[in-house]
Design a protein around this motif. Structure first.
Motif, PDB file in Angstrom:
ATOM      1  N   CYS A  84       4.593  24.148 -19.820  1.00  0.00           N
ATOM      2  CA  CYS A  84       3.869  24.593 -21.009  1.00  0.00           C
ATOM      3  C   CYS A  84       4.931  24.960 -22.040  1.00  0.00           C
ATOM      4  N   ASP A  85       5.018  24.172 -23.081  1.00  0.00           N
ATOM      5  CA  ASP A  85       6.068  24.357 -24.074  1.00  0.00           C
ATOM      6  C   ASP A  85       5.630  25.228 -25.247  1.00  0.00           C
ATOM      7  N   ILE A  86       4.357  25.142 -25.591  1.00  0.00           N
ATOM      8  CA  ILE A  86       3.832  25.852 -26.758  1.00  0.00           C
ATOM      9  C   ILE A  86       2.510  26.500 -26.387  1.00  0.00           C
ATOM     10  N   LEU A  87       2.369  27.777 -26.701  1.00  0.00           N
ATOM     11  CA  LEU A  87       1.096  28.484 -26.552  1.00  0.00           C
ATOM     12  C   LEU A  87       0.727  29.066 -27.902  1.00  0.00           C
ATOM     13  N   VAL A  88      -0.443  28.683 -28.397  1.00  0.00           N
ATOM     14  CA  VAL A  88      -0.948  29.253 -29.645  1.00  0.00           C
ATOM     15  C   VAL A  88      -2.184  30.082 -29.324  1.00  0.00           C
ATOM     16  N   ASN A  89      -2.038  31.391 -29.415  1.00  0.00           N
ATOM     17  CA  ASN A  89      -3.167  32.301 -29.196  1.00  0.00           C
ATOM     18  C   ASN A  89      -3.920  32.451 -30.522  1.00  0.00           C
ATOM     19  N   ASN A  90      -4.916  31.599 -30.698  1.00  0.00           N
ATOM     20  CA  ASN A  90      -5.653  31.555 -31.956  1.00  0.00           C
ATOM     21  C   ASN A  90      -7.041  32.167 -31.855  1.00  0.00           C
ATOM     22  N   ALA A 127       3.492  32.292 -19.577  1.00  0.00           N
ATOM     23  CA  ALA A 127       4.907  32.572 -19.826  1.00  0.00           C
ATOM     24  C   ALA A 127       5.804  32.266 -18.623  1.00  0.00           C
ATOM     25  N   PRO A 128       5.363  32.484 -17.373  1.00  0.00           N
ATOM     26  CA  PRO A 128       6.252  32.155 -16.251  1.00  0.00           C
ATOM     27  C   PRO A 128       6.735  30.711 -16.240  1.00  0.00           C
ATOM     28  N   MET A 129       5.893  29.771 -16.698  1.00  0.00           N
ATOM     29  CA  MET A 129       6.339  28.378 -16.768  1.00  0.00           C
ATOM     30  C   MET A 129       7.436  28.206 -17.817  1.00  0.00           C
ATOM     31  N   MET A 130       7.305  28.912 -18.929  1.00  0.00           N
ATOM     32  CA  MET A 130       8.335  28.850 -19.963  1.00  0.00           C
ATOM     33  C   MET A 130       9.627  29.479 -19.477  1.00  0.00           C
ATOM     34  N   ILE A 131       9.509  30.611 -18.788  1.00  0.00           N
ATOM     35  CA  ILE A 131      10.700  31.283 -18.263  1.00  0.00           C
ATOM     36  C   ILE A 131      11.435  30.373 -17.282  1.00  0.00           C
ATOM     37  N   ALA A 132      10.674  29.681 -16.427  1.00  0.00           N
ATOM     38  CA  ALA A 132      11.290  28.770 -15.463  1.00  0.00           C
ATOM     39  C   ALA A 132      12.011  27.620 -16.157  1.00  0.00           C
ATOM     40  N   ALA A 133      11.471  27.184 -17.294  1.00  0.00           N
ATOM     41  CA  ALA A 133      12.079  26.071 -18.033  1.00  0.00           C
ATOM     42  C   ALA A 133      13.202  26.530 -18.949  1.00  0.00           C
ATOM     43  N   GLY A 134      13.241  27.825 -19.254  1.00  0.00           N
ATOM     44  CA  GLY A 134      14.261  28.347 -20.152  1.00  0.00           C
ATOM     45  C   GLY A 134      14.031  27.986 -21.606  1.00  0.00           C
ATOM     46  N   ARG A 175      13.264  36.841 -25.479  1.00  0.00           N
ATOM     47  CA  ARG A 175      14.439  36.249 -26.127  1.00  0.00           C
ATOM     48  C   ARG A 175      15.524  35.859 -25.127  1.00  0.00           C
ATOM     49  N   PRO A 176      15.807  36.663 -24.103  1.00  0.00           N
ATOM     50  CA  PRO A 176      16.845  36.267 -23.148  1.00  0.00           C
ATOM     51  C   PRO A 176      16.523  34.970 -22.407  1.00  0.00           C
ATOM     52  N   HIS A 177      15.256  34.572 -22.399  1.00  0.00           N
ATOM     53  CA  HIS A 177      14.849  33.343 -21.723  1.00  0.00           C
ATOM     54  C   HIS A 177      14.738  32.165 -22.685  1.00  0.00           C
ATOM     55  N   ASN A 178      15.241  32.348 -23.913  1.00  0.00           N
ATOM     56  CA  ASN A 178      15.193  31.292 -24.917  1.00  0.00           C
ATOM     57  C   ASN A 178      13.757  30.925 -25.302  1.00  0.00           C
ATOM     58  N   LEU A 217       7.167  26.637 -37.219  1.00  0.00           N
ATOM     59  CA  LEU A 217       7.678  27.568 -36.217  1.00  0.00           C
ATOM     60  C   LEU A 217       8.155  26.851 -34.956  1.00  0.00           C
ATOM     61  N   VAL A 218       7.423  25.826 -34.523  1.00  0.00           N
ATOM     62  CA  VAL A 218       7.761  25.177 -33.246  1.00  0.00           C
ATOM     63  C   VAL A 218       8.805  24.088 -33.404  1.00  0.00           C
ATOM     64  N   THR A 219       9.315  23.905 -34.629  1.00  0.00           N
ATOM     65  CA  THR A 219      10.381  22.916 -34.835  1.00  0.00           C
ATOM     66  C   THR A 219      11.604  23.548 -35.487  1.00  0.00           C
ATOM     67  N   GLN A 220      11.766  24.849 -35.323  1.00  0.00           N
ATOM     68  CA  GLN A 220      12.929  25.528 -35.892  1.00  0.00           C
ATOM     69  C   GLN A 220      14.207  25.128 -35.173  1.00  0.00           C
ATOM     70  N   ALA A 221      15.309  25.223 -35.890  1.00  0.00           N
ATOM     71  CA  ALA A 221      16.617  25.005 -35.271  1.00  0.00           C
ATOM     72  C   ALA A 221      16.821  26.036 -34.161  1.00  0.00           C
ATOM     73  N   PRO A 222      17.541  25.685 -33.106  1.00  0.00           N
ATOM     74  CA  PRO A 222      17.595  26.532 -31.910  1.00  0.00           C
ATOM     75  C   PRO A 222      18.299  27.869 -32.076  1.00  0.00           C
ATOM     76  N   GLN A 223      19.112  28.033 -33.115  1.00  0.00           N
ATOM     77  CA  GLN A 223      19.915  29.256 -33.208  1.00  0.00           C
ATOM     78  C   GLN A 223      19.174  30.420 -33.851  1.00  0.00           C
ATOM     79  N   SER A 224      17.938  30.218 -34.313  1.00  0.00           N
ATOM     80  CA  SER A 224      17.215  31.304 -34.967  1.00  0.00           C
ATOM     81  C   SER A 224      15.719  31.124 -34.785  1.00  0.00           C
ATOM     82  N   PHE A 225      14.958  32.162 -35.133  1.00  0.00           N
ATOM     83  CA  PHE A 225      13.506  32.004 -35.133  1.00  0.00           C
ATOM     84  C   PHE A 225      12.888  32.933 -36.163  1.00  0.00           C
TER      85      PHE A 225
END
Length: 237
Positions: A84-90, A127-134, A175-178, A217-225
């Motif tokens: 799961c790469d993107i979650l939008v809580n709408n 979120a656990p799937m995202m954490i596992a993927a980093g 943030r520590p999990h990217n 938001l989901v296409t930002q450069a990796p060094q910032s958000f």
């Protein structure tokens, strides 16, 4: 556009309005979009619209008030996509405008369960799937009512103030999990859902305006958000 090829995006409240616009935009960018809502008939309509444009989408029944429903959705995504790469809580609700002292406990509980507990349950499940993927993006759709007083809408405002606080704190945890966590706070949006009345629909923010911000938001450069976006209409409605 194909910036999101191979990514899986989950959008709650995807059956109409802002959620539909976000789903269409993410699918157009190459993501496989999981359309989540209680309204399967409307989800099928959105799915067919996305497919007609060459996008990929699938529908999922989701009741945010039911923890088991959220867990089932997460298990299905993990089994089917392994990511799961993107979650939008709408998904969100508001009730008829009334003073807080005339708001029943049942109404209060319904607003908090949908607007605040629902996003918590979705994060807890996915979120656990995202954490596992980093990596990953979580975008919460809040409201300017989460920053400003809203007379006769105190319960709704409280839920959005709470969602903002949840987002800020969650962003620091992940943030520590990217994983980047952002919140969008739009003003009056031209949808069937509104806690305001008597405003010019043509001057309101349009659902596609919110979808544009999500795409950014989901296409930002990796060094910032971008942690938060306040979205206002150019002309007050």
């Amino acid at each position: 556009m194909s910036e999101l090829n191979g990514q899986v995006a989950v959008v709650t409240g995807a059956a109409r309005g802002i959620g539909e616009a976000i789903s269409r935009r993410l699918a157009a960018m190459g993501a496989t979009v999981v359309l989540a809502s209680r309204d399967l008939t409307q989800l099928d309509r959105v799915k067919l619209a996305i497919q007609s444009k060459g996008g990929v989408a699938e529908t999922a029944h989701l009741d945010l008030l039911d923890e088991r429903s959220v867990q089932h959705l997460a298990a299905s995504i993990k089994e089917r996509h392994h990511r799961c790469d993107i979650l939008v809580n709408n998904a969100g609700i508001g009730l008829s405008a009334r003073p807080l002292h005339e708001t029943s406990p049942a109404e209060w509980d319904m607003i908090m369960a949908t607007n605040l507990r629902g996003p918590y349950l979705m994060v807890r499940a996915l979120a656990p799937m995202m954490i596992a993927a980093g990596s990953g993006h979580i975008v919460n759709i809040s409201s300017l009512a989460g920053h400003n007083p809203l007379p006769n809408g105190a319960a709704y405002a409280a839920s959005k103030w709470g969602l903002n606080g949840l987002t800020y704190s969650l962003a620091e945890e992940l943030r520590p999990h990217n994983i980047r966590v952002s919140v969008i706070a739009p003003g009056s949006v031209n949808t069937g859902f509104s806690v305001s009345s008597g405003k010019d629909p043509g001057r309101k923010i349009q659902p596609d305006d919110v979808a544009h911000v999500v795409a950014m938001l989901v296409t930002q450069a990796p060094q910032s958000f971008v942690s938060e976006v306040l979205l206002r209409p150019t002309q007050k409605p």
